[in-house]
Design a protein around this motif. Sequence first.
Motif, PDB file in Angstrom:
ATOM      1  N   ARG A 175       0.849  -1.202   0.000  1.00 31.52           N
ATOM      2  CA  ARG A 175       0.000   0.000   0.000  1.00 31.52           C
ATOM      3  C   ARG A 175       0.881   1.247   0.000  1.00 31.52           C
ATOM      4  O   ARG A 175       1.915   1.291   0.653  1.00 31.52           O
ATOM      5  CB  ARG A 175      -0.843   0.040   1.281  1.00 31.52           C
ATOM      6  CG  ARG A 175      -2.015  -0.868   1.247  1.00 31.52           C
ATOM      7  CD  ARG A 175      -3.039  -0.500   2.344  1.00 31.52           C
ATOM      8  NE  ARG A 175      -3.907  -1.650   2.558  1.00 31.52           N
ATOM      9  CZ  ARG A 175      -4.864  -2.017   1.690  1.00 31.52           C
ATOM     10  NH1 ARG A 175      -5.052  -1.312   0.585  1.00 31.52           N
ATOM     11  NH2 ARG A 175      -5.601  -3.081   1.929  1.00 31.52           N
ATOM     12  N   TYR A 212       5.026   1.344  -7.885  1.00 28.68           N
ATOM     13  CA  TYR A 212       4.773   0.350  -6.847  1.00 28.68           C
ATOM     14  C   TYR A 212       5.990   0.078  -5.985  1.00 28.68           C
ATOM     15  O   TYR A 212       7.115   0.033  -6.478  1.00 28.68           O
ATOM     16  CB  TYR A 212       4.360  -0.987  -7.468  1.00 28.68           C
ATOM     17  CG  TYR A 212       3.226  -0.895  -8.430  1.00 28.68           C
ATOM     18  CD1 TYR A 212       1.930  -0.618  -7.986  1.00 28.68           C
ATOM     19  CD2 TYR A 212       3.442  -1.085  -9.790  1.00 28.68           C
ATOM     20  CE1 TYR A 212       0.880  -0.536  -8.886  1.00 28.68           C
ATOM     21  CE2 TYR A 212       2.396  -1.024 -10.693  1.00 28.68           C
ATOM     22  CZ  TYR A 212       1.118  -0.739 -10.234  1.00 28.68           C
ATOM     23  OH  TYR A 212       0.085  -0.671 -11.128  1.00 28.68           O
ATOM     24  N   THR A 234       7.370  -3.144  -4.113  1.00 30.70           N
ATOM     25  CA  THR A 234       7.086  -4.571  -4.296  1.00 30.70           C
ATOM     26  C   THR A 234       8.046  -5.433  -3.485  1.00 30.70           C
ATOM     27  O   THR A 234       9.154  -5.006  -3.140  1.00 30.70           O
ATOM     28  CB  THR A 234       7.277  -4.981  -5.771  1.00 30.70           C
ATOM     29  OG1 THR A 234       8.681  -4.887  -6.070  1.00 30.70           O
ATOM     30  CG2 THR A 234       6.524  -4.076  -6.724  1.00 30.70           C
ATOM     31  N   ARG A 281      -1.601 -12.371   1.963  1.00 32.99           N
ATOM     32  CA  ARG A 281      -2.587 -11.737   1.086  1.00 32.99           C
ATOM     33  C   ARG A 281      -3.491 -10.773   1.882  1.00 32.99           C
ATOM     34  O   ARG A 281      -3.895  -9.733   1.371  1.00 32.99           O
ATOM     35  CB  ARG A 281      -3.447 -12.843   0.463  1.00 32.99           C
ATOM     36  CG  ARG A 281      -3.867 -12.643  -0.953  1.00 32.99           C
ATOM     37  CD  ARG A 281      -4.576 -13.891  -1.442  1.00 32.99           C
ATOM     38  NE  ARG A 281      -3.613 -14.921  -1.873  1.00 32.99           N
ATOM     39  CZ  ARG A 281      -3.158 -14.994  -3.129  1.00 32.99           C
ATOM     40  NH1 ARG A 281      -3.558 -14.115  -4.032  1.00 32.99           N
ATOM     41  NH2 ARG A 281      -2.297 -15.924  -3.466  1.00 32.99           N
ATOM     42  N   ASN A 282      -3.796 -11.155   3.114  1.00 34.15           N
ATOM     43  CA  ASN A 282      -4.719 -10.346   3.916  1.00 34.15           C
ATOM     44  C   ASN A 282      -4.009  -9.370   4.847  1.00 34.15           C
ATOM     45  O   ASN A 282      -4.668  -8.688   5.642  1.00 34.15           O
ATOM     46  CB  ASN A 282      -5.623 -11.268   4.745  1.00 34.15           C
ATOM     47  CG  ASN A 282      -6.506 -12.102   3.851  1.00 34.15           C
ATOM     48  OD1 ASN A 282      -6.931 -11.635   2.788  1.00 34.15           O
ATOM     49  ND2 ASN A 282      -6.762 -13.343   4.238  1.00 34.15           N
ATOM     50  N   GLU A 340      -1.353  -4.416  -0.697  1.00 33.22           N
ATOM     51  CA  GLU A 340      -2.375  -3.877  -1.590  1.00 33.22           C
ATOM     52  C   GLU A 340      -2.914  -4.993  -2.484  1.00 33.22           C
ATOM     53  O   GLU A 340      -4.103  -5.132  -2.671  1.00 33.22           O
ATOM     54  CB  GLU A 340      -1.723  -2.782  -2.459  1.00 33.22           C
ATOM     55  CG  GLU A 340      -2.528  -2.315  -3.652  1.00 33.22           C
ATOM     56  CD  GLU A 340      -3.435  -1.155  -3.268  1.00 33.22           C
ATOM     57  OE1 GLU A 340      -3.014  -0.359  -2.401  1.00 33.22           O
ATOM     58  OE2 GLU A 340      -4.546  -1.047  -3.818  1.00 33.22           O
ATOM     59  N   ASP A 341      -1.974  -5.774  -3.042  1.00 31.38           N
ATOM     60  CA  ASP A 341      -2.374  -6.825  -3.983  1.00 31.38           C
ATOM     61  C   ASP A 341      -1.233  -7.828  -4.110  1.00 31.38           C
ATOM     62  O   ASP A 341      -0.091  -7.549  -3.730  1.00 31.38           O
ATOM     63  CB  ASP A 341      -2.669  -6.199  -5.355  1.00 31.38           C
ATOM     64  CG  ASP A 341      -3.534  -7.118  -6.222  1.00 31.38           C
ATOM     65  OD1 ASP A 341      -3.910  -8.214  -5.744  1.00 31.38           O
ATOM     66  OD2 ASP A 341      -3.814  -6.735  -7.367  1.00 31.38           O
ATOM     67  N   VAL A 342      -1.566  -8.977  -4.641  1.00 33.43           N
ATOM     68  CA  VAL A 342      -0.556 -10.011  -4.889  1.00 33.43           C
ATOM     69  C   VAL A 342      -0.703 -10.436  -6.343  1.00 33.43           C
ATOM     70  O   VAL A 342      -1.810 -10.742  -6.783  1.00 33.43           O
ATOM     71  CB  VAL A 342      -0.759 -11.204  -3.938  1.00 33.43           C
ATOM     72  CG1 VAL A 342      -0.055 -12.435  -4.459  1.00 33.43           C
ATOM     73  CG2 VAL A 342      -0.265 -10.850  -2.544  1.00 33.43           C
ATOM     74  N   VAL A 343       0.399 -10.383  -7.093  1.00 33.98           N
ATOM     75  CA  VAL A 343       0.343 -10.635  -8.534  1.00 33.98           C
ATOM     76  C   VAL A 343       1.157 -11.872  -8.856  1.00 33.98           C
ATOM     77  O   VAL A 343       2.275 -12.043  -8.367  1.00 33.98           O
ATOM     78  CB  VAL A 343       0.927  -9.427  -9.306  1.00 33.98           C
ATOM     79  CG1 VAL A 343       0.892  -9.676 -10.802  1.00 33.98           C
ATOM     80  CG2 VAL A 343       0.171  -8.162  -8.941  1.00 33.98           C
TER      81      VAL A 343
END
Lengths: 359, 359, 359, 359
Positions: free
Chosen positions: D6, D39, D41, D58-59, D64-67
């Motif tokens: 984030r 980003y 990362t 993930r939580n 923010e996100d997982v790619v």
Amino acid sequence: MIILLRKQASMEEKTQLLSLLSCFLESHPALEIVRIGHYETIAIDAAALDHMQATIIRNHGVVEDVVTVDTPYKLVSRAFYKESSCVVVGKDHDCQEVAIGDSSELAPVVIAGPCSVESRDQLLASAQSVKNAGAQMLRGGAFKPRTSPYQFQGLGIEGLKLLAEARQLTGLPVVTEVMEPAMVDVVAEYADMLQIGSRNMYNYPLLRAVGSHPLKRPVMLKRGLSATIDEWLLAAEYIVAAGNPNVVLCERGIRSYDSHTRNVLDVASVPVLKELTHLPVLIDPSHGTGFSRLVPVMARAGIAAGASGLMIEVHHNAAQALTDKNQALSPMQLQSIVEDTYAIHEVLNGVKQSALQIA
Amino acid sequence: MIILLRKQASMEEKTQLLSLLSCFLESHPALEIVRIGHYETIAIDAAALDHMQATIIRNHGVVEDVVTVDTPYKLVSRAFYKESSCVVVGKDHDCQEVAIGDSSELAPVVIAGPCSVESRDQLLASAQSVKNAGAQMLRGGAFKPRTSPYQFQGLGIEGLKLLAEARQLTGLPVVTEVMEPAMVDVVAEYADMLQIGSRNMYNYPLLRAVGSHPLKRPVMLKRGLSATIDEWLLAAEYIVAAGNPNVVLCERGIRSYDSHTRNVLDVASVPVLKELTHLPVLIDPSHGTGFSRLVPVMARAGIAAGASGLMIEVHHNAAQALTDKNQALSPMQLQSIVEDTYAIHEVLNGVKQSALQIA
Amino acid sequence: MIILLRKQASMEEKTQLLSLLSCFLESHPALEIVRIGHYETIAIDAAALDHMQATIIRNHGVVEDVVTVDTPYKLVSRAFYKESSCVVVGKDHDCQEVAIGDSSELAPVVIAGPCSVESRDQLLASAQSVKNAGAQMLRGGAFKPRTSPYQFQGLGIEGLKLLAEARQLTGLPVVTEVMEPAMVDVVAEYADMLQIGSRNMYNYPLLRAVGSHPLKRPVMLKRGLSATIDEWLLAAEYIVAAGNPNVVLCERGIRSYDSHTRNVLDVASVPVLKELTHLPVLIDPSHGTGFSRLVPVMARAGIAAGASGLMIEVHHNAAQALTDKNQALSPMQLQSIVEDTYAIHEVLNGVKQSALQIA
Amino acid sequence: MIILLRKQASMEEKTQLLSLLSCFLESHPALEIVRIGHYETIAIDAAALDHMQATIIRNHGVVEDVVTVDTPYKLVSRAFYKESSCVVVGKDHDCQEVAIGDSSELAPVVIAGPCSVESRDQLLASAQSVKNAGAQMLRGGAFKPRTSPYQFQGLGIEGLKLLAEARQLTGLPVVTEVMEPAMVDVVAEYADMLQIGSRNMYNYPLLRAVGSHPLKRPVMLKRGLSATIDEWLLAAEYIVAAGNPNVVLCERGIRSYDSHTRNVLDVASVPVLKELTHLPVLIDPSHGTGFSRLVPVMARAGIAAGASGLMIEVHHNAAQALTDKNQALSPMQLQSIVEDTYAIHEVLNGVKQSALQIA
């Protein structure tokens, strides 16, 4: 050009010659006294001396002779040293000594073990089975050069300690890879032979580091991915010129276009190298083919081509190997390779003698 | 997909099946009945039949079975035919018969002779010395593919006649190169085996011509300069699918970057091919290395890798050879290779048996 | 060595010289009078004449001069002929004439069309869209060299007739591949330019056949899969020495180890060839990369490197193409390539002139 | 798998996530927060987390996100970051800033200078003429990886100081090679960009060292002698994953078999890389061809293929160069290359826009 020193020269006299050379050769790279067989030598770039300087050196009291070698590599050249070098591994640890060389009395050496040291259990089990199968040296990677930064990179110093424990258990001397100059000290402390991997054949600071290390640990220099024979011999020259004559070459396949094998094992490099250099040459059929089912056949071919030994990946449970699982053999298959090796070596000795009568 | 015909099928029934297939497969390239071992077969592109047509063929009275082979090559695949093919050379002329194959009873075959047929004296002298050295077949080029149009291009038909005379003199069957479809007739008349050279491996009209020739002369198919194993097997498939199952593969080195050898002899292609195909595989260490002093060593390596024979350039006076003089051996060196071959083959037979117990 | 004939020499005098040379050079391969630019020439192997014979030839009344060329190739060498050859295509059929060469007045030529002639509809639609996109020549395979005997092998003579019809429709001259000597007659009848494919670059009987054919059809000679530049020029020499000086070279990528492209397009071969030979050089980015999305970029690179033109695979419906569908462009993309070609060529002309001022 | 943080996350929160990850991933190699574009990362091996751990990550509040990225390289992949990276060189020294990237506003960058720093006079003269010719950056080797231990190995730190002086004189930022981890500190102190040479592309400790260095100096990563595109991108990933996203790739030719050029410049690697990665790509036509007369042509081809810049060897007196004299250009020729570069870039911008309308 290679300067041969008189046998009875004192340490002071030699130091004095080195000082003189240093004055003459300001920006010259390496300047070490290296023993090649019976000779103490200093190799220098002939073009770096002017006529006057060359004459002074030639007539210096410590200088026995000055030899010109036409190839770019000098000290490793068979044009300079006609005999075959014999590299002895395992002298400084409590284990058996293994001689690697090219003479009819020396049987080819089989070096075997897992690609990576993965755990104490795995390594000790593998080491014991390698010993039982009749191999003379143990291999195992503690520092692993991996293509991806996200792959297992080896156990590091922990792995070195396990290798030392495996040596103690089996009496087999140990070879393992060193990847950077800063680690030469610690790897040389634990290992009996330092491996320079294929990806580091052009890593000149590393070559210099293993060459100038005071322990003069024997070095196994693998051929670069697409290295020419001359580049490979010059890489060996880096090590030897830095002071360490104990170098063994290892052919492990070159990059090509066919996907049925991981690399193309350049078996003919063995007889080519034997003409060009006095250093021993090994064959690594594991990396050379990439598939365990091809390894025994190519091991035979390598020995038939006159290799002084084999480098074989073995895992006591290949399907579970963390690295290179496709090319790892079972201990049972290793035993069969050891037997083949002796059988073919015996035939070759007969063969060589009949060839001698013809030539 | 391969259609296997019933053994007791009559010629009419077979012809009728062929007609039916021709109707179904309008633009389909080759459609021949080929005998592979015990089977009479017809190979077709599976995708060329629709479901209904496939069902009709499958249930046809002459059809014993229909086999799907996953590799692009079909009839040459060991996935189709599990045994090892044996190709017999010399059946149609007055000479000894030579069997080329891969079984413990068959010793490897040594084929030797000059690169080019240069003159009657040269060829007969060479042939006699090849015979005396213990080789089983004679090679010699009458039509020579030369890189330059200004180089000696071979004696042509005159050369073929001399080869026939050499066969008569020595009893050795003869292999020689054919370079174009229009010459297949005359070369097949004089020679016992047709060589497709490295430069013609992709010459599909020529492959079809030696495949469909009524004499079904055995063909030695050399690997293309940079051919993949799969392309090579598909070239063999061209010959076999055109009606001639008598194909022998010959590895002769692939192009690479190091100038110490003319090519890189891909010794590992021998065990790779043995898995993929039932056809025999030879090794040509003369072209594979380009230098006569490397040939004996690489001949040993090739035999140790399981090759079914060797293809060797010999000249009774190498320094005078019109072509490839650097790689030609003396007859005396050939004799030594023949002896090595038997010695290593004997060891390997022992080796194979102990390996069998382990596997 | 190259013999230059006097301009005013009569046919009888020339024939007489040829007879004399034939007497001197019994087993010499090719002996043709070939026009290179302004000269009529005969190329022979200098070593084939003794001193006396050479003197006789040198002083012969028809001989203007005798030139020695150091490279193995002679007539195609720029060391012999300093200007750049211009090959004109389309002279013998009712279509536009296209000049391929290397001068600032000549814009690069774009040759485009489908990999294979598949049907009348497909070809005529493709031809029309190729024409509309601004290409100057049409390509299309009637005889297809396919890696597998079970793949579509082309429509053959039927395909040639369709190509002739497409020429009539569009006015574009046509280039198509010929695969064997026996088919040169019929292909030369229908086509304006004969393509020798990559797989046939070493097919010397075929090279001789297209060289000696009385129509002297322009030939596009593609580089062999792993051919050296010298081997390629010698293949061109085969054609020219046999009597046909109208040869255009086409670089189409060489075999390498990376799978992201089908081949490695050796763009630098363009400037290398321009130094070595006077023949024009084209670039084939379709085979050179194997993927349509890379073609426009590599077309630009080829033109920027000085290529005299492009060979591009286009299909009006690429997804449905029977062969090479991955590398076929849409007609719209072709139009963009044609525009790029002119734009870059214009810049280069400016560039060349400023470079001239510097050199 | 790539974890995106984030934007408003605090340093403590990030540190806490890193600690958590370290607990989960005991033997995992690299664990750094790297900024890619907008980003922050963290890249990890997805397989190293079990299902429960993955859910926790993930939580996590900072995540923010997982790619998931399918290629073996992650952070350098364009599948992850769709824009084109722009690497700015020269920020930390008193000189002009140079942006290397791939957008229509950015003209290609020309980096030029001598192979080796040989002396103060040579370097300053070369630097001034490079500046005058219009190049934007200066290159010059202080530490030279030489094939032979007897060749000139560079001036070392003395050379670095001279490069800094040349920067002061000209305002051009400086790129120079670093050969071993222990020297990264000192080279990063003096240079604006660190070069990893072709021979060190697989030198993973060195890649990690330039990646994790606190100064995050931009790195120019040359392609290994026979490296695949994927291996090259994984080498870049080593650097980026260690914390330094400022990486520029440089194609310099791959090893092949033809002796007319030193290497084969794989021009098509430029468009291939542009699809696979967001990193900028340069072309080095000097090493790529090995001959100065081919450099201008291949520079044009490289720019036409879309390279973001050129790396060119220039010497104010090429015949006297201590290293690579065959491939060094004169300053005058460099000026012509700079002009060509702009001219072709301008055309390409027009070209790209018309292509956009079609696609």
